[in-house]
Design an enzyme around this catalytic site. Sequence first.
Site, PDB file in Angstrom:
ATOM      1  N   ASP A 260     -49.564   4.730  10.928  1.00 54.70           N
ATOM      2  CA  ASP A 260     -48.213   5.152  11.341  1.00 54.70           C
ATOM      3  C   ASP A 260     -47.170   4.665  10.350  1.00 54.70           C
ATOM      4  O   ASP A 260     -46.018   5.098  10.393  1.00 54.70           O
ATOM      5  CB  ASP A 260     -47.882   4.622  12.740  1.00 54.70           C
ATOM      6  CG  ASP A 260     -48.121   3.131  12.862  1.00 54.70           C
ATOM      7  OD1 ASP A 260     -49.260   2.697  12.659  1.00 54.70           O
ATOM      8  OD2 ASP A 260     -47.157   2.389  13.130  1.00 54.70           O
ATOM      9  N   ASN A 261     -47.559   3.761   9.461  1.00 56.87           N
ATOM     10  CA  ASN A 261     -46.622   3.255   8.462  1.00 56.87           C
ATOM     11  C   ASN A 261     -46.905   3.828   7.082  1.00 56.87           C
ATOM     12  O   ASN A 261     -46.473   3.267   6.074  1.00 56.87           O
ATOM     13  CB  ASN A 261     -46.670   1.725   8.432  1.00 56.87           C
ATOM     14  CG  ASN A 261     -46.178   1.119   9.739  1.00 56.87           C
ATOM     15  OD1 ASN A 261     -45.378   1.735  10.428  1.00 56.87           O
ATOM     16  ND2 ASN A 261     -46.662  -0.060  10.067  1.00 56.87           N
TER      17      ASN A 261
END
Length: 483
Positions: free
Chosen positions: A248-249
Amino acid sequence: MTQENKPGWKLEQSYTQLPDLFYTRMEPTKVEAPKLVVFNKSLAENLGLANEPDIKVLAGNEWPEGSLPIAQAYAGHQFGNFTMLGDGRAVLLGEQVTPKGTRFDIQLKGSGPTPYSRAGDGRATLGPMLREYMISEAMHGLGIPTNRSLAVAATGEDVRRETDQPGAVLTRVSESHLRVGTFEYAVQWGTVEDLRLLADYAIQRHYPEALEDENKYLSFYRKVVERQAFLIANWQLVGFIHGVMNTDNMTISGQTIDYGPCAFMDVYDPKTVFSSIDHEGRYAYQNQPAIGQWNLARLAETLLPLIHHDQEQAVQIAQEVLSDYGKIYNRAWLNGMRAKLGMITEEDQDKALIEDLLEIMETNGTDYTNTFRALTLDQTERLEMAGITTFVNWHKQWKKRLERQPQSEAEAFSLMKRSNPSVIPRNHLVEEALEAAVERKDFRVMERLMEVLKDPYAYTQEQDLYTDLPDPTDRPYRTFCGT
Ligand code: AMP
Ligand code: MG
């Protein structure tokens, strides 16, 4: 001046073209006593914003015409485990369309709870938001793709952490906030049609040149692989440790995102980890390139139904592309290292020469940035390892290597100056700046630091003052997530 080119907010919201499952309409939560603490004038100018910062907007108490605030949904693999996530403490106001016609997400971080907050309070504290501001802008100064920081606003409200902390909102500016985790979310909770719409949106926004290609989804995947390989090679070259490379990063645009537990390595040690929660060193410096590939494999899995209707063939095609990641990464890293050492031509033994230096640095526990800086200034006599035989021999070899190329030594040193930062946001400098700002409300320390970090390759006298190492302590530097 016509209305058209008058500076100011020119927000649009294209993300809401996507199906509802990708976001929730969500206004920022108003804060009590907004006060601007830092504002990035040059970025504001690039964005076509007025010189006068608009504190009501920057704190989330108002939003400009054209904005349509939303929280984005996404999922992700955190330390290897798949989880539902989403903007738990951020709201996307919309996209600012700049005078040059480029589109940038304007996101408020710390703007209150959303349906994706889980147990969190949706808020952020001043210290970590100033830290993100400093490090993201330093990365931009280093020439590394990154989201940027427009402003930090104090909210006038306390936020409960281990102790009560002053609350803050950071305005984050990104090419987009599309993540590998957005695709994982689409596969888990959407249909193939939802996934296709997301991929089409991402292509349109970041890789429109892929629209012409026969298999545009495969081209899209290849481009993300290329940009991430390039990005991570650049991190390695300056000693940046992201700290929380969850899927997600990892952005689709190839920009660095999520400045939580990140920090710059000082002493060269490939095993360096700063994050307090990374007990096994999954995201250690030396693991970053491989984790990048692991994350890109997760992205490939999501794209399979778009790449080919036959799953087996899709896997094979995607794997071929992913297998190029290593080559692209290695080439970017090797060329970057050559530049750091002033090597303009290419020789087969370059890699070995580079690795020898790294090994000598590791054995002697020398500072990564300052070693390259001393080489750049031809002042290696200042290094602690100056008299050590392995280094002396290496240095002779290196000088001979430079003599073998047709370019002058001056040309080599000029390339080195452009490739080795004189100054980086060292942990103790960042901490000093934060302490002054948060504890004493004195922002000058941070402003001066930001000034020298603007062009880290300038080699000014002012920058020399920022190259000292901290006194050694027995306490390792620790960083934290979600603060
Ligand atoms: P990060 O570690 O910043 O990548 O965040 C992981 C997830 O936790 C994201 O979904 C964030 O939105 C969420 N999160 C982090 N801090 C908070 C908070 N204070 N309140 C609500 N959600 C949060
Ligand atoms: Mg995150």
